[in-house]
Structure formats: C-alpha cells, structure tokens
Design a protein around this motif. Structure first.
Motif, PDB file in Angstrom:
ATOM      1  N   GLU A  91       0.823  -1.215   0.000  1.00  0.00           N
ATOM      2  CA  GLU A  91       0.000   0.000   0.000  1.00  0.00           C
ATOM      3  C   GLU A  91       0.857   1.265   0.000  1.00  0.00           C
ATOM      4  O   GLU A  91       0.505   2.247  -0.626  1.00  0.00           O
ATOM      5  CB  GLU A  91      -0.928   0.008   1.228  1.00  0.00           C
TER       6      GLU A  91
ATOM      7  N   GLU B 266       2.055   1.765  -3.365  1.00  0.00           N
ATOM      8  CA  GLU B 266       0.914   2.246  -4.150  1.00  0.00           C
ATOM      9  C   GLU B 266       0.654   3.722  -3.872  1.00  0.00           C
ATOM     10  O   GLU B 266       0.283   4.468  -4.775  1.00  0.00           O
ATOM     11  CB  GLU B 266      -0.348   1.446  -3.803  1.00  0.00           C
TER      12      GLU B 266
ATOM     13  N   GLN C  52       2.852   5.656  -5.985  1.00  0.00           N
ATOM     14  CA  GLN C  52       2.364   5.652  -7.366  1.00  0.00           C
ATOM     15  C   GLN C  52       1.133   6.529  -7.510  1.00  0.00           C
ATOM     16  O   GLN C  52       1.003   7.292  -8.462  1.00  0.00           O
ATOM     17  CB  GLN C  52       2.020   4.215  -7.790  1.00  0.00           C
ATOM     18  N   ALA C  53       0.242   6.418  -6.541  1.00  0.00           N
ATOM     19  CA  ALA C  53      -1.034   7.124  -6.645  1.00  0.00           C
ATOM     20  C   ALA C  53      -0.844   8.635  -6.638  1.00  0.00           C
ATOM     21  O   ALA C  53      -1.669   9.364  -7.177  1.00  0.00           O
ATOM     22  CB  ALA C  53      -1.963   6.715  -5.508  1.00  0.00           C
ATOM     23  N   PHE C  54       0.249   9.114  -6.034  1.00  0.00           N
ATOM     24  CA  PHE C  54       0.476  10.554  -6.044  1.00  0.00           C
ATOM     25  C   PHE C  54       1.371  10.973  -7.205  1.00  0.00           C
ATOM     26  O   PHE C  54       1.814  12.113  -7.271  1.00  0.00           O
ATOM     27  CB  PHE C  54       1.045  11.010  -4.698  1.00  0.00           C
ATOM     28  N   GLY C  55       1.649  10.013  -8.087  1.00  0.00           N
ATOM     29  CA  GLY C  55       2.339  10.357  -9.318  1.00  0.00           C
ATOM     30  C   GLY C  55       3.853  10.348  -9.223  1.00  0.00           C
ATOM     31  O   GLY C  55       4.525  10.999 -10.001  1.00  0.00           O
TER      32      GLY C  55
ATOM     33  N   ARG D  64      -8.675   0.771  -7.976  1.00  0.00           N
ATOM     34  CA  ARG D  64      -7.285   0.887  -8.438  1.00  0.00           C
ATOM     35  C   ARG D  64      -7.191   1.034  -9.949  1.00  0.00           C
ATOM     36  O   ARG D  64      -6.142   1.409 -10.473  1.00  0.00           O
ATOM     37  CB  ARG D  64      -6.479  -0.314  -7.955  1.00  0.00           C
TER      38      ARG D  64
ATOM     39  N   ASN E 180      -7.326   5.033 -11.046  1.00  0.00           N
ATOM     40  CA  ASN E 180      -6.141   5.880 -11.161  1.00  0.00           C
ATOM     41  C   ASN E 180      -4.982   5.118 -11.782  1.00  0.00           C
ATOM     42  O   ASN E 180      -3.832   5.514 -11.683  1.00  0.00           O
ATOM     43  CB  ASN E 180      -5.750   6.493  -9.812  1.00  0.00           C
TER      44      ASN E 180
ATOM     45  N   ARG F 246      -2.191  11.645 -12.218  1.00  0.00           N
ATOM     46  CA  ARG F 246      -2.258  11.307 -10.790  1.00  0.00           C
ATOM     47  C   ARG F 246      -1.846  12.487  -9.932  1.00  0.00           C
ATOM     48  O   ARG F 246      -2.370  12.687  -8.839  1.00  0.00           O
ATOM     49  CB  ARG F 246      -1.344  10.123 -10.498  1.00  0.00           C
TER      50      ARG F 246
ATOM     51  N   SER G  71      -6.266  11.842  -6.280  1.00  0.00           N
ATOM     52  CA  SER G  71      -5.416  11.348  -5.199  1.00  0.00           C
ATOM     53  C   SER G  71      -6.146  10.225  -4.468  1.00  0.00           C
ATOM     54  O   SER G  71      -7.288   9.921  -4.789  1.00  0.00           O
ATOM     55  CB  SER G  71      -5.057  12.480  -4.239  1.00  0.00           C
ATOM     56  N   MET G  72      -5.493   9.641  -3.488  1.00  0.00           N
ATOM     57  CA  MET G  72      -6.054   8.418  -2.910  1.00  0.00           C
ATOM     58  C   MET G  72      -5.777   8.327  -1.413  1.00  0.00           C
ATOM     59  O   MET G  72      -4.733   8.758  -0.933  1.00  0.00           O
ATOM     60  CB  MET G  72      -5.432   7.216  -3.636  1.00  0.00           C
TER      61      MET G  72
ATOM     62  N   PHE H 142      -5.793   5.393   1.687  1.00  0.00           N
ATOM     63  CA  PHE H 142      -5.686   3.940   1.741  1.00  0.00           C
ATOM     64  C   PHE H 142      -6.249   3.351   3.027  1.00  0.00           C
ATOM     65  O   PHE H 142      -6.289   4.018   4.056  1.00  0.00           O
ATOM     66  CB  PHE H 142      -4.220   3.528   1.610  1.00  0.00           C
ATOM     67  N   GLN H 143      -6.619   2.075   2.926  1.00  0.00           N
ATOM     68  CA  GLN H 143      -7.225   1.405   4.079  1.00  0.00           C
ATOM     69  C   GLN H 143      -6.280   1.392   5.290  1.00  0.00           C
ATOM     70  O   GLN H 143      -6.690   1.696   6.395  1.00  0.00           O
ATOM     71  CB  GLN H 143      -7.598  -0.029   3.704  1.00  0.00           C
TER      72      GLN H 143
ATOM     73  N   ARG I 234      -3.102  14.272   3.463  1.00  0.00           N
ATOM     74  CA  ARG I 234      -2.166  14.119   2.346  1.00  0.00           C
ATOM     75  C   ARG I 234      -2.906  14.189   1.011  1.00  0.00           C
ATOM     76  O   ARG I 234      -2.461  14.860   0.078  1.00  0.00           O
ATOM     77  CB  ARG I 234      -1.440  12.774   2.473  1.00  0.00           C
ATOM     78  N   ALA I 235      -4.063  13.504   0.973  1.00  0.00           N
ATOM     79  CA  ALA I 235      -4.836  13.516  -0.269  1.00  0.00           C
ATOM     80  C   ALA I 235      -5.432  14.895  -0.535  1.00  0.00           C
ATOM     81  O   ALA I 235      -5.474  15.350  -1.675  1.00  0.00           O
ATOM     82  CB  ALA I 235      -5.934  12.459  -0.207  1.00  0.00           C
TER      83      ALA I 235
ATOM     84  N   ASP J 217     -10.139   4.110  -0.416  1.00  0.00           N
ATOM     85  CA  ASP J 217     -10.253   2.656  -0.430  1.00  0.00           C
ATOM     86  C   ASP J 217     -10.443   2.138   0.991  1.00  0.00           C
ATOM     87  O   ASP J 217      -9.476   2.014   1.722  1.00  0.00           O
ATOM     88  CB  ASP J 217      -8.994   2.059  -1.064  1.00  0.00           C
TER      89      ASP J 217
END
Lengths: 312, 432
Positions: free
Chosen positions: A179, A182, A185-188, B73, B76, B105, B110-111, B113-114, B178-179, B190
């Motif tokens: 995670e 990830e 990655q998710a923030f580019g 997933r 993005n 991205r 943005s994301m 996470f669990q 952060r997001a 997620d």
C-alpha cells in the motif's frame, strides 16, 4: 565403468578460454583490487596503533554506547599485545575492500531482482551456487586468473560473500508494504523516486542485515584467502597450520574473532533502525530549540486528539 | 465530448488476472460465468460502467472479493484495465503513456488507503506535503499548505511527530490530509475508515461530510459497510462477484432493490436513518384552502371521514389545520371564514428529515404528520401506519391497512345532524 562426465575438463577449458581472451579484464580487475587494498591499508596502518584504536573506540561509543566503546578498545589492545596488529589491519583492509565490492554488486542486483520476477528466477540459483560451493574451490581458478597475492583473495571473497547481500536486499524491497508503494504511485511519483524515497528506506533494516552478513562472510573468506598469499591474519593462520604452531594459530585466530565481533556490532548498529534512531534524535534536538517558542500551540489542540489516542 | 458535470466515467471496465486475460474478457462478454473461466484466470471486475458527477460522494459497496478494491485501483491506473476505458475530467487514463498517467495522478486524482500507507520514516508534515513534493512545489510553499490542511483535519500540534506515534484515527487523518493537500478534484478512498474503531469511524465519516461540503471534492469511496455507504453516499454502486448490480441513491437501493442479493444485503440497514420523510410520505387525502370556508372544510372532512384537515394556500403553502369540532362550532355559529379556527401549530417536518426523527412528531400530531418542502409547501403526509409499515420493511403494506378515524362522540353527531338540517346542506339519509 566407462561412464564419466568430463565436467571438470569443461570447466577447465572454459577457464582457459577466459584466461586467453579476457586476460586484459582480469589484469584491470587485479589493478583495481590492489589499488583499493593499498589505499585502505595506507589509511589504517600508517598512523600509530594507539591513534587507530582511539578513533575506532570513539566511533564505537557513538554507535552503541560506552560498553561497546570500551570493548573495542580492549579487544584491539589485545591484538596489539599478541603482535598481530599489522596482520589485523591488512585483514581489515581486505575485508573492507571485498565487502565494499560485494555490496556494490549485491544491492543493485537485489533491487533488480525485486523488480522483476524473471531476473529473480535467474539470480536465485546462481546465488545458491555461489553460496554453497566450498569456499576453497574459488581459490583455484582465482590463482589461475590473478596469480598469487591479494587480488585472487579479494576476487574469491567477493564471489563467496555476494549471496546474502542480494537475497536480503530483494527480500527487504519485496517486503515493503504494498500500500505504501501504491501511495507513491497514486500521487504520481516516478519509479526511481519510489525506490529512493519509499522502498530503500523501508527495506533498510533488511538491507543492513544483508550487508552485515556480507561483511561477516568476507571476514571468514579472507582468512581462507591466506592460503593464496593474501596475507594478513589468514597468512599467519595458514602458516601455523602447516607448522603445527598452536600458539601462533590461537593468537591469530583470536584476533580474527575480535575483529569479527567489532565489525558485526558496528554494522548491526546501523541495521536495526539504529540509523533512523540517530537521525530522529538529531531532529528532535533541533526541534527542542524552537519548541519553547511554540509551546502553546500543541497544548491548545491536545484535547481534540486525545480522544483518538484513548479509543485506539 | 463531455459535459462538465461528469468528474469520472468508467465504461465497460474489465480486470482479469492470470493467463489468457483478453480471451477471458471475450468469454465473459459472451456470458460465461466467472467461475467457469478455468484454472489460473480470475475475473476481478466484469463490465463495470458508471459515471461520477462533480462534487458527489459515490460509494462502491460490496463484500470482500467483490472486486471493489480492484475497481478503485483501475480508476487511477494502479491496476491496468484489461478492457474498457476510464476518463477523468474528460481525459482518458487507460492505455496512455506512463508519464502522462503520472501527471494525471499528480493533478487530478489522489487516494486514501485502508491501512493509511503513510511513509513511516517521515514526519506528519512531510507526509501531508508528499503530494506537493511530487508535484515539484517548493519546500516553503508546500509546508505552508500542509500546515494549513493539517489544521483543517484537526492535527495541529502533531506536525513533527512520526506516524508511528499516532493512533489509527489520527494516522488516517494524516492520510486524508495528504490527499487533500494534493488538491486534486477527485479523491479515491479505499476502505478508508474500515480499519478504525467504530466511534472514531463515525467521527471521521462526519468530518468527511463536512470537508466535502466546504471543499466540494468528488469522492469515490469504497466500503463493505452498508451503513457507512448509506451514511456517506449520494449514490451507491453495489458490487457482487465483480459486477455492479445496482447504482442508485441510498433510498433507491433500500426501497427498490434491483435483485434478491441487494434486498438481502439491505435487510440489516437501519432504515430509520437512511430513509427520509420524503421517501415514505403519501399524498394527503385531502387539504382545504382558506377560501373553502368552515362549511367547505367540514364537508371535506365528512366526505373523507377525517377528524381534522390541513389548510393550505392555492400554491400548497401550509397555513395550519382545522379540526372537525372547531369547524362544526363555527358552522353552528354561522361563521363562514376559516380564519379564526385555523390552528397554526401544524407540526409539519421538512422533507429531508430522517425517519428516526419522525416518531415523536408523529405521536404528537393531531393528524397524519405533514411534510413540507424547502418553500414551506405541503408535499405529503406520513400516517403513523406508514411509519410502522416502513419499519417492517414493507412500505406498501399500509395501502391495505384501513384508516381508523376517531369516532365522533354522540353529542357531536347530534350537533352535526342539527347543523346539517339547519343549512340543508346534507341529506338526512346520508347523515344516518
């Protein structure tokens, strides 16, 4: 029985071919090895023993505390006392050079293996081979390629010590929480940046454990390399073996043990998050200075977050 | 090719893991069930299509293994879609160069996470600023922004701590911060609150709604918790075995489940918190306008067998109510106007009031609880029997339940007869 696989001859033929055609490469390698070795020897053997001991003891003090510092000083003084100081410094130089070269090869290989299953599938059996082949066997072709001296010793040592460095680097990087990668990655973030900012820092304990193993294996191999004239403590151990000189054998042998313990504790200190710990302590000290001026702000917000802490 | 109201669009998305993925997509498309694809081939997401509007919270709900994590997933590009397309803000993100994908991205999505996925070796502030760091924002600027957002999520004073020193709820606030700091339009979450304690979870859900109301982000939220889905979602997509089986508002999902699976799923939901007055209200049996006068009102009540009735303007603006007794008295006194007998204490509730808050008003009201819209117009009523029927899971049951108006006392009936004879408005036969 006529059945006989001429495996040995194949290997010999292969090495002969290498000797004939890649001679320039091994000459170059030998030159690099010897130059590195001479440089390190110059650093550790030129100053008087007392100075070197003092410096190492202070470093040990910083890394692990006063007990390790004191132990380092006493151990090294013992080596001086049994008149093995020059040998020990030569061995130390061999270990430093061989371990350095092994790490330079092993860590990138481990990273590569962690990123590609195919590379990993190829590297794994090669590492098995390198690690389980009896250590002496490397010395035979090494003499053929480099002749007698320091160079074949370093060459054989690098081969023998490589495996744990590669393995633990791969393991460490593969073990980084998926995670978190990830998130990068998710923030580019680019793959290179993810490697530098996320994977390597998080894999560091495992990589440091690998480096620790590389150094310990190097030390044991360097002693064996005394057989091919690599000098140092290994030379005296080999000499005592052929002359059945128990006294010399134990003096040199115990010096190896002392060196081993010191090296192990040093690298171990940086393995178990110790490096992180040091950085954190330094930062905390920097923060303590301006904490006094902003002391009111954390207090004001503490109640709202205190609930979280209690519930969790 | 796109209107501005759509923030994200997924069209015919497939994700198949394992060998022969492309072939499996064709077979799935032809109707092969996913458990007959053969060994080593797993279809995680099958033919998922949906649109997410700008500024809405779109919840994807399903049990573990339903493919919801894989789906998010793909939105993005963390997972490459086997087939189908994803568009964010009108731009396709499937089958594009990695460099462009990274740019999207950074700027668009943005994301959260669990398990928070914070960088454990960096301080809270550095974690919050991470997105901006990747975007190449200068250190001073990104730290200022990060400080601001850290404050918004309630973590002021914790900026220099490491994530490991924080509780789970606080760590997820960092993840959320952060997001948010990355300042993208679309936020993927997620199972963001699933790892938290129930109390903290509730707090975070409420905070998320607050933040969304002020910042207007488009949020795609994955959860396995139906109550969470109902609480947060403007719209919900229910997933099962890799397919989206229903997309709708929480009320639609509850009141009109697409199939038995969804129906079973929603059985345990606390309906009284999801459903609103609007979703259970009935058409009022009768209303009277002030122009009808006392006699008109009495007549309506008699016809409909009601003991009281709401009074509204022509445009349905609610004025109050009159009881049959008052109307009778007025008629007997010869008053024509309703004005003096209209009671303003109608107790009507707003149309978006949750069911849970209807019970007490329904008990106190003299007649079926009135429901008004934003402009104060009477749009419906909620009889007590409807409330009960909805709780029982069968909102239609009350259609058969016969209304039971309070029987008029004998004296009142007498007076009614008297009045009727006096005015000649009623025929004797009917009165009996």
């Amino acid at each position: 029985m006529d059945f006989r696989i001429p495996f040995g001859s194949w290997v010999e033929a292969g090495l002969d071919w290498i000797e004939d055609n890649l001679d320039w490469l091994f000459d170059l390698l030998a030159a690099v090895y010897v130059a590195l070795y001479d440089a390190v020897v110059w650093v550790v053997a030129t100053p008087p023993a007392v100075v070197v001991i003092a410096v190492l003891a202070v470093l040990a003090l910083a890394a692990r505390g006063w007990r390790f510092g004191l132990g380092t000083a006493l151990g090294l003084l013992f080596i001086v006392g049994v008149d093995q100081w020059d040998n020990a410094m030569e061995t130390l130089a061999l270990v430093v050079v061989a371990a350095f070269l092994a790490i330079v090869v092993a860590v990138p290989l481990g990273i590569w293996a962690a990123r590609s299953d195919r590379v990993s599938a190829v590297i794994k059996p090669v590492m098995d081979f390198l690690q389980t082949m009896p250590a002496f066997v490397y010395l035979i072709p090494a003499i053929g390629l480099f002749g007698i001296g320091v160079a074949p010793g370093i060459f054989a040592t690098v081969l023998f010590a490589l495996a744990p460095g590669v393995r633990l680097t791969e393991l460490g990087i593969r073990g980084v929480d998926r995670e978190v990668v990830e998130a990068g990655q998710a923030f580019g973030s680019t793959p290179g940046r993810i490697l530098r900012q996320i994977q390597l820092p998080l894999a560091m304990p495992s990589i440091m454990a690998g480096i620790n193993q590389v150094i310990m294996l190097s030390l044991s191999m360097v002693v064996i390399a005394g057989m091919v004239g690599a000098g140092g403590l290994g030379g005296d151990v080999t000499k005592s073996l052929s002359a059945l000189d128990t006294a010399l054998g134990f003096e040199a042998g115990l010096s190896v043990v002392i060196l081993a313990i010191i090296l192990d504790r040093f690298t171990g200190a940086f393995g178990m998050k110790r490096g992180l710990h040091l950085i954190r302590r330094l930062r905390a000290r920097g923060r303590a200075d301006d904490a006094a001026t902003t002391a009111s702000s954390p207090g004001a917000t503490a109640p709202s977050t205190a609930r979280d802490t209690v519930a969790a | 090719m796109n209107d501005d109201t759509i923030a994200l669009r997924a069209d015919g998305l497939y994700k198949v893991f394992g060998r022969h993925a492309d072939e499996a997509v064709i077979r799935l498309h032809q109707g092969t069930p996913r458990d007959q694809l053969g060994h080593g081939t797993t279809a995680a997401v099958i033919d998922a299509s949906f649109e997410v509007r700008r500024g809405e919270i779109f919840v994807v709900m399903g049990l573990s293994g339903s493919g919801k994590s894989t789906l998010i997933r793909m939105l993005n590009g963390l997972h490459e879609a086997t087939a189908g397309t994803v568009e964010i803000g009108g731009e396709r993100i499937t089958d594009i160069a990695p460099k462009r994908l990274r740019e999207i991205r950074r700027q668009r999505v943005s994301m959260v996470f669990q398990h928070f996925a914070l960088l454990p070796h960096r301080t809270v502030l550095d974690n919050v600023a991470y997105g901006l760091e990747i975007q190449g924002v200068a250190k001073a600027e990104r730290e200022a922004k990060a400080r601001e957002v850290t404050q918004i999520v309630g973590l002021a004073g914790w900026e220099d701590k490491l994530p490991g020193q924080l509780s789970g709820g606080m760590q997820q606030r960092v993840g959320l911060a952060r997001a948010l700091t990355a300042d993208t339009d679309v936020l993927l979450m997620d199972e963001a609150f699933s790892a938290l304690d129930p109390l903290i979870r509730r707090e975070m859900q409420e905070q998320l709604l607050d933040l969304q109301a002020t910042l207007g982000k488009t949020i795609i939220f994955i959860t396995h918790d139906l109550n969470e889905a109902m609480f947060l979602g403007d719209r919900i997509a229910v997933m099962r075995d890799g397919r989206i089986v229903q997309v709708g508002t929480p009320e639609e999902i509850l009141t009109d489940p697409a199939n038995e699976y969804v129906e079973q799923f929603v059985q345990d939901v606390d309906r009284t918190r999801v459903l609103t007055a609007e979703s259970v209200m009935r058409k009022p049996r009768a209303v009277v306008h002030p122009t009808a006068g006392a006699r008109g009102a009495l007549q309506v009540m008699r016809d409909e067998q009601l003991s009281a009735v709401y009074v509204t303007q022509r445009d349905r603006t609610l004025i109050g109510w009159v009881s049959d007794r008052d109307a009778l008295d007025a008629v007997r006194r010869g008053e024509r106007s309703l004005e003096r007998i209209v009671r303003p204490d109608h107790g009507a509730v707003a149309h978006d009031t949750p069911l849970a808050e209807l019970f007490i008003p329904a008990l106190e009201a003299q007649l079926p609880l009135g429901v008004t819209d934003a402009r104060g117009r009477l749009v419906g009523v909620v009889p007590r029997v409807t409330l009960l029927a909805t709780l029982g899971g069968e909102p239609e049951a009350d259609a058969q339940a016969s209304p039971r108006p309070d029987p008029l006392p004998a004296a009142v009936v007498d007076r009614a007869l008297e009045a009727a004879v006096d005015s000649g408005a009623l025929e004797t036969k009917e009165a009996i």
